[in-house]
Design a protein around this motif. Structure first.
Motif, PDB file in Angstrom:
ATOM      1  N   THR A   7       0.767  -1.192   0.006  1.00 59.89           N
ATOM      2  CA  THR A   7      -0.036  -0.047  -0.028  1.00 59.89           C
ATOM      3  C   THR A   7       0.810   1.316  -0.006  1.00 59.89           C
ATOM      4  O   THR A   7       1.762   1.323   0.946  1.00 59.89           O
ATOM      5  N   PRO A   8       0.660   2.327  -0.789  1.00 58.93           N
ATOM      6  CA  PRO A   8       1.406   3.339  -1.011  1.00 58.93           C
ATOM      7  C   PRO A   8       1.398   4.213   0.395  1.00 58.93           C
ATOM      8  O   PRO A   8       0.295   4.269   0.988  1.00 58.93           O
ATOM      9  N   THR A   9       2.405   4.789   0.945  1.00 61.94           N
ATOM     10  CA  THR A   9       2.391   5.456   2.186  1.00 61.94           C
ATOM     11  C   THR A   9       2.228   6.936   1.718  1.00 61.94           C
ATOM     12  O   THR A   9       2.769   7.483   1.027  1.00 61.94           O
ATOM     13  N   PRO A  10       1.067   7.475   2.422  1.00 63.79           N
ATOM     14  CA  PRO A  10       0.745   8.864   2.057  1.00 63.79           C
ATOM     15  C   PRO A  10       1.778   9.911   2.559  1.00 63.79           C
ATOM     16  O   PRO A  10       2.621   9.574   3.472  1.00 63.79           O
ATOM     17  N   THR A  11       2.017  10.931   1.914  1.00 63.18           N
ATOM     18  CA  THR A  11       3.157  11.915   2.191  1.00 63.18           C
ATOM     19  C   THR A  11       2.664  12.623   3.262  1.00 63.18           C
ATOM     20  O   THR A  11       1.720  13.484   3.351  1.00 63.18           O
ATOM     21  N   VAL A  12       3.209  12.561   4.559  1.00 65.54           N
ATOM     22  CA  VAL A  12       2.727  13.176   5.818  1.00 65.54           C
ATOM     23  C   VAL A  12       3.865  14.518   6.141  1.00 65.54           C
ATOM     24  O   VAL A  12       4.910  14.194   5.767  1.00 65.54           O
ATOM     25  N   ILE A  13       3.379  15.509   6.527  1.00 70.51           N
ATOM     26  CA  ILE A  13       4.305  16.455   6.753  1.00 70.51           C
ATOM     27  C   ILE A  13       3.989  17.009   8.298  1.00 70.51           C
ATOM     28  O   ILE A  13       2.747  16.727   8.684  1.00 70.51           O
ATOM     29  N   ALA A  14       4.718  17.677   8.753  1.00 73.49           N
ATOM     30  CA  ALA A  14       4.764  18.367  10.024  1.00 73.49           C
ATOM     31  C   ALA A  14       4.588  19.869   9.786  1.00 73.49           C
ATOM     32  O   ALA A  14       5.613  20.478   9.166  1.00 73.49           O
ATOM     33  N   VAL A  15       3.713  20.527  10.131  1.00 74.70           N
ATOM     34  CA  VAL A  15       3.454  22.064  10.070  1.00 74.70           C
ATOM     35  C   VAL A  15       3.641  22.578  11.299  1.00 74.70           C
ATOM     36  O   VAL A  15       3.077  22.228  12.257  1.00 74.70           O
ATOM     37  N   VAL A  16       4.343  23.836  11.314  1.00 73.96           N
ATOM     38  CA  VAL A  16       4.692  24.195  12.635  1.00 73.96           C
ATOM     39  C   VAL A  16       4.341  25.802  12.428  1.00 73.96           C
ATOM     40  O   VAL A  16       4.746  26.484  11.854  1.00 73.96           O
ATOM     41  N   THR A  17       3.551  26.151  13.772  1.00 75.95           N
ATOM     42  CA  THR A  17       3.534  27.774  14.019  1.00 75.95           C
ATOM     43  C   THR A  17       3.619  28.002  15.452  1.00 75.95           C
ATOM     44  O   THR A  17       3.813  27.156  16.006  1.00 75.95           O
ATOM     45  N   THR A  18       3.808  29.117  15.633  1.00 72.33           N
ATOM     46  CA  THR A  18       4.132  29.539  17.137  1.00 72.33           C
ATOM     47  C   THR A  18       2.987  30.533  17.521  1.00 72.33           C
ATOM     48  O   THR A  18       2.787  31.335  16.683  1.00 72.33           O
ATOM     49  N   LEU A  19       2.613  30.572  18.922  1.00 68.80           N
ATOM     50  CA  LEU A  19       1.583  31.293  19.242  1.00 68.80           C
ATOM     51  C   LEU A  19       2.007  31.900  20.565  1.00 68.80           C
ATOM     52  O   LEU A  19       2.584  31.520  21.284  1.00 68.80           O
ATOM     53  N   PRO A  20       1.152  32.844  21.169  1.00 66.54           N
ATOM     54  CA  PRO A  20       1.671  33.798  22.439  1.00 66.54           C
ATOM     55  C   PRO A  20       1.259  33.133  23.702  1.00 66.54           C
ATOM     56  O   PRO A  20       2.033  33.624  24.803  1.00 66.54           O
ATOM     57  N   ASP A  21       0.225  32.189  23.688  1.00 68.24           N
ATOM     58  CA  ASP A  21      -0.288  31.432  25.106  1.00 68.24           C
ATOM     59  C   ASP A  21      -0.596  30.284  24.593  1.00 68.24           C
ATOM     60  O   ASP A  21      -1.260  29.754  23.544  1.00 68.24           O
ATOM     61  N   ARG A  22      -0.749  29.596  25.713  1.00 68.33           N
ATOM     62  CA  ARG A  22      -1.415  28.324  25.862  1.00 68.33           C
ATOM     63  C   ARG A  22      -2.712  27.993  25.274  1.00 68.33           C
ATOM     64  O   ARG A  22      -3.076  27.258  24.367  1.00 68.33           O
ATOM     65  N   ALA A  23      -3.590  28.946  25.536  1.00 66.78           N
ATOM     66  CA  ALA A  23      -4.989  28.675  25.140  1.00 66.78           C
ATOM     67  C   ALA A  23      -5.135  29.138  23.686  1.00 66.78           C
ATOM     68  O   ALA A  23      -6.070  28.416  23.211  1.00 66.78           O
ATOM     69  N   ALA A  24      -4.255  29.870  23.459  1.00 68.98           N
ATOM     70  CA  ALA A  24      -4.474  30.130  21.694  1.00 68.98           C
ATOM     71  C   ALA A  24      -4.063  29.204  21.136  1.00 68.98           C
ATOM     72  O   ALA A  24      -4.565  28.720  19.869  1.00 68.98           O
ATOM     73  N   ALA A  25      -2.696  28.383  21.314  1.00 69.30           N
ATOM     74  CA  ALA A  25      -2.466  27.077  20.779  1.00 69.30           C
ATOM     75  C   ALA A  25      -3.512  26.203  20.789  1.00 69.30           C
ATOM     76  O   ALA A  25      -3.813  25.384  19.922  1.00 69.30           O
ATOM     77  N   TYR A  50      14.078  36.737  18.705  1.00 69.57           N
ATOM     78  CA  TYR A  50      13.886  37.117  17.237  1.00 69.57           C
ATOM     79  C   TYR A  50      14.093  38.875  17.222  1.00 69.57           C
ATOM     80  O   TYR A  50      14.111  39.375  18.077  1.00 69.57           O
ATOM     81  N   ARG A  51      14.292  39.127  16.002  1.00 71.78           N
ATOM     82  CA  ARG A  51      14.289  40.799  15.975  1.00 71.78           C
ATOM     83  C   ARG A  51      12.978  41.103  15.162  1.00 71.78           C
ATOM     84  O   ARG A  51      12.447  40.628  14.161  1.00 71.78           O
ATOM     85  N   TRP A  52      12.304  42.092  15.892  1.00 68.48           N
ATOM     86  CA  TRP A  52      10.969  42.773  15.451  1.00 68.48           C
ATOM     87  C   TRP A  52      10.983  44.168  15.305  1.00 68.48           C
ATOM     88  O   TRP A  52      11.363  44.659  16.462  1.00 68.48           O
ATOM     89  N   ASP A  53      10.765  44.904  14.412  1.00 69.22           N
ATOM     90  CA  ASP A  53      10.608  46.173  14.619  1.00 69.22           C
ATOM     91  C   ASP A  53      12.070  46.777  14.964  1.00 69.22           C
ATOM     92  O   ASP A  53      12.175  47.618  15.703  1.00 69.22           O
ATOM     93  N   GLY A  54      13.120  46.085  14.370  1.00 70.62           N
ATOM     94  CA  GLY A  54      14.413  46.777  14.552  1.00 70.62           C
ATOM     95  C   GLY A  54      15.098  46.376  16.104  1.00 70.62           C
ATOM     96  O   GLY A  54      15.899  46.851  16.345  1.00 70.62           O
ATOM     97  N   ALA A  55      14.153  45.637  16.757  1.00 69.46           N
ATOM     98  CA  ALA A  55      14.447  45.582  18.408  1.00 69.46           C
ATOM     99  C   ALA A  55      14.658  43.973  18.523  1.00 69.46           C
ATOM    100  O   ALA A  55      13.647  43.270  18.119  1.00 69.46           O
ATOM    101  N   LEU A  56      15.483  43.700  19.435  1.00 72.00           N
ATOM    102  CA  LEU A  56      15.654  42.219  19.843  1.00 72.00           C
ATOM    103  C   LEU A  56      14.689  41.778  20.918  1.00 72.00           C
ATOM    104  O   LEU A  56      14.522  42.551  21.594  1.00 72.00           O
ATOM    105  N   GLN A  57      13.898  40.891  20.640  1.00 69.94           N
ATOM    106  CA  GLN A  57      12.975  40.305  21.273  1.00 69.94           C
ATOM    107  C   GLN A  57      13.153  38.820  21.792  1.00 69.94           C
ATOM    108  O   GLN A  57      13.943  38.138  21.168  1.00 69.94           O
ATOM    109  N   GLN A  58      12.773  38.729  23.259  1.00 73.00           N
ATOM    110  CA  GLN A  58      12.905  37.376  23.584  1.00 73.00           C
ATOM    111  C   GLN A  58      11.556  37.202  24.599  1.00 73.00           C
ATOM    112  O   GLN A  58      11.345  37.773  25.548  1.00 73.00           O
ATOM    113  N   GLU A  59      10.803  36.135  24.145  1.00 69.44           N
ATOM    114  CA  GLU A  59       9.773  35.896  24.938  1.00 69.44           C
ATOM    115  C   GLU A  59       9.091  34.478  24.947  1.00 69.44           C
ATOM    116  O   GLU A  59       9.849  33.719  23.959  1.00 69.44           O
ATOM    117  N   ARG A  60       8.363  34.178  25.829  1.00 72.82           N
ATOM    118  CA  ARG A  60       7.904  32.603  25.757  1.00 72.82           C
ATOM    119  C   ARG A  60       6.926  32.695  24.730  1.00 72.82           C
ATOM    120  O   ARG A  60       6.013  33.675  24.625  1.00 72.82           O
TER     121      ARG A  60
END
Length: 119
Positions: A7-25, A50-60
């Motif tokens: 049986t042919p194996t379907p092509t499975v992919i992993a799609v990743v995104t990030t969200l600001p909080d657990r509830a949104a995820a 990451y850099r956003w609007d010219g400033a270095l950001q670091q967040e959960r």
């Protein structure tokens, strides 16, 4: 030793995104799985630098990893963009392979209701 499954194996992919909080995820994960656009979702807490609007950001943030068929990527991306709270969401996919055949077929079964890449 048993013969390989022809049986042919379907092509499975992993799609990743990030969200600001657990509830949104959690909300986005539930919506995408319930629509059949993803077979399953995993949520993990991460720290992003990451850099956003010219400033270095670091967040959960919360990484949302979705497993689906490659053919559904265009529709999945549209659904993520429509519901995403970020101005510029990270959305990227990676082919998973090789993938254990029975698992790949389970992913396919869970997403068949969503149809293929035709909207």
């Amino acid at each position: 030793m048993s013969a390989p499954d022809p049986t042919p194996t379907p092509t499975v992919i992993a799609v990743v995104t990030t969200l600001p909080d657990r509830a949104a995820a959690q909300d986005l994960a539930r919506a995408l799985v319930s629509q059949g656009l993803a077979a399953c979702a995993q949520i993990s807490e991460i720290e992003s630098v990451y850099r956003w609007d010219g400033a270095l950001q670091q967040e959960r943030e919360f990484r949302l990893l979705l497993k689906t068929r490659a053919a559904l990527y265009p529709r999945l991306e549209v659904a993520i963009r429509a519901a995403h709270p970020y101005e510029l969401p990270a959305i990227h996919a990676q082919a998973l392979g090789p993938v254990y055949g029975p698992y790949a077929r389970w992913v396919e079964e869970q997403t068949l209701a969503a149809g293929d890449d035709a909207a």
